[in-house]
Design an enzyme around this catalytic site. Structure first.
Site, short mmCIF file in Angstrom:
data_model
loop_
_atom_site.label_atom_id
_atom_site.label_comp_id
_atom_site.label_asym_id
_atom_site.label_seq_id
_atom_site.Cartn_x
_atom_site.Cartn_y
_atom_site.Cartn_z
N MET A 158 0.85 -1.20 0.00
CA MET A 158 0.00 0.00 0.00
C MET A 158 0.88 1.25 0.00
O MET A 158 0.42 2.35 0.34
CB MET A 158 -0.94 0.00 1.20
N SER A 175 6.85 -0.20 9.99
CA SER A 175 5.46 -0.13 9.52
C SER A 175 5.23 1.25 8.93
O SER A 175 5.77 2.24 9.44
CB SER A 175 4.52 -0.35 10.71
N HIS A 230 9.30 -3.49 3.27
CA HIS A 230 8.83 -3.74 1.90
C HIS A 230 10.02 -4.06 0.99
O HIS A 230 9.95 -4.96 0.16
CB HIS A 230 8.14 -2.49 1.32
N LEU A 288 6.73 3.11 1.35
CA LEU A 288 7.65 1.96 1.42
C LEU A 288 8.80 2.21 2.39
O LEU A 288 9.32 3.31 2.51
CB LEU A 288 8.20 1.66 0.02
N HIS A 289 9.19 1.13 3.08
CA HIS A 289 10.31 1.16 4.02
C HIS A 289 11.13 -0.10 3.82
O HIS A 289 10.81 -0.93 2.95
CB HIS A 289 9.80 1.31 5.45
P1 AMP Z 1 1.54 -2.98 3.43
O1 AMP Z 1 2.09 -1.93 2.52
O2 AMP Z 1 1.49 -2.57 4.86
O3 AMP Z 1 0.26 -3.59 2.92
O4 AMP Z 1 2.60 -4.17 3.40
C1 AMP Z 1 2.97 -4.79 2.20
C2 AMP Z 1 3.75 -6.03 2.53
O5 AMP Z 1 4.92 -5.69 3.25
C3 AMP Z 1 2.95 -7.02 3.42
O6 AMP Z 1 3.20 -8.34 2.98
C4 AMP Z 1 3.56 -6.76 4.77
O7 AMP Z 1 3.45 -7.87 5.65
C5 AMP Z 1 5.00 -6.48 4.41
N1 AMP Z 1 5.67 -5.76 5.51
C6 AMP Z 1 5.22 -4.63 6.14
N2 AMP Z 1 6.07 -4.30 7.14
C7 AMP Z 1 7.05 -5.22 7.13
C8 AMP Z 1 8.23 -5.42 7.92
N3 AMP Z 1 8.54 -4.62 8.92
N4 AMP Z 1 9.02 -6.48 7.64
C9 AMP Z 1 8.71 -7.33 6.63
N5 AMP Z 1 7.62 -7.18 5.84
C10 AMP Z 1 6.80 -6.16 6.09
#
Ligand code: AMP
Length: 281
Positions: free
Chosen positions: A30, A185, A37, A33-34
């Protein structure tokens, strides 16, 4: 990196790649990005010929309007980070592209989407599953990468893939953390300075709970975590549960040496953070 905004455009490109016999890895996100991701992107690059990342803030997985409105958006930086990390293709659809008409699908995941996160965020996993299924159907990746940070989502996506026999391999990826232990996050961007200093406590409490496990039992650990969280005026516990890693059912009498997952959700001010840790009794 190529950027596509529409389904026909990305499918045309992917058809060409697949006709050349190239393997395709996919990382749905979504945005904002960090390193978490990016660790998924890098792993996908290692294991596939080409990598697609999607950025789409999926409105139907937000059960809280304010959370959706305030979700961080950092598109320019996201594009730079994806380029620096060798992502090949970015899929950047808008709401009309993904939902030309409202999608009212209701999945039956049994208890999986009703407990833990599902209990506090009704509809969240149904919305997430709808968008991930749509994205899988558009992109048809060979492998898709999901973070263990969102452990319940990972279990539900695996269940969905099995239920609909979707030919994609789901690759779980370890949670990436700050040096102080805080799980990365996108929502961390919304923490103020004082909240940022409290946030690492969440992982500290989970780690301490893990180290106590071999000499304790789940209920005592739960009580200990509840009292520990209560000691921090900034933190408000939503739930803490020690669960089976596959069924996500809370464990009362754990088997020795078997892996369980301790899952936590807390509010830090208005920001809701989740984390989890493997735990052995
Ligand atoms: P999101 O953008 O929050 O929907 O996350 C996209 C993907 O990145 C999902 O599969 C999350 O589980 C993964 N993700 C988010 N934060 C982390 C993290 N700290 N370490 C590893 N994967 C992550």
């Amino acid at each position: 990196m190529e950027i596509y905004y529409t389904i026909p455009d990305i499918q045309k490109c992917l058809l060409e790649l697949k006709s050349e016999g190239l393997s395709l890895g996919f990382v749905p996100t979504m945005g904002a990005l960090h390193e978490g991701h990016l660790s998924l992107i890098r792993r996908a690059c290692e294991e596939n010929d080409k990598v697609v990342c999607s950025i789409f803030i999926n409105p139907i997985q937000f059960n809280n309007k304010e959370d959706l409105e305030n979700y961080p958006k950092t598109l320019e930086s996201d594009i730079n980070l994806l380029q620096e990390n060798d992502c090949d293709i970015l899929f950047l659809p808008d709401n009309d592209e993904m939902y030309p008409k409202p999608d009212t699908t209701t999945f039956d995941f049994g208890h999986l989407d009703k407990i833990l996160e599902g209990k506090f965020r009704p509809g969240h996993f149904n919305g997430a599953a709808i968008v991930v299924k749509k994205l899988f159907e558009i992109i048809e990746p060979h492998k898709a990468y999901f973070g263990e940070k969102d452990y319940q989502q990972l279990v539900i996506i695996k269940a969905m893939v099995k239920k609909f026999s979707i030919p994609v391999e789901i690759i779980p990826c370890q949670t990436v953390r700050e040096k102080d232990g805080l799980a990365l996050s996108s929502r961390n961007l919304r923490l103020n300075e004082s909240e940022k200093s409290i946030a690492p406590e969440i992982h500290k409490i989970l780690s301490e709970a893990k180290s106590k496990a071999s000499k304790s039992n789940p209920e005592n650990i739960r009580q200990w975590v509840i009292s520990k969280v209560e000691m921090h005026p900034g933190l408000k516990l939503e739930y803490f549960e020690i669960v089976d890693p596959h069924t996500l059912i809370t464990v009362d009498t754990p088997l020795k040496g078997q892996k369980y997952i301790a899952k936590i959700a807390v509010f830090l001010g208005k920001i809701r953070l989740i984390d989890n840790i493997e735990i052995f009794f």
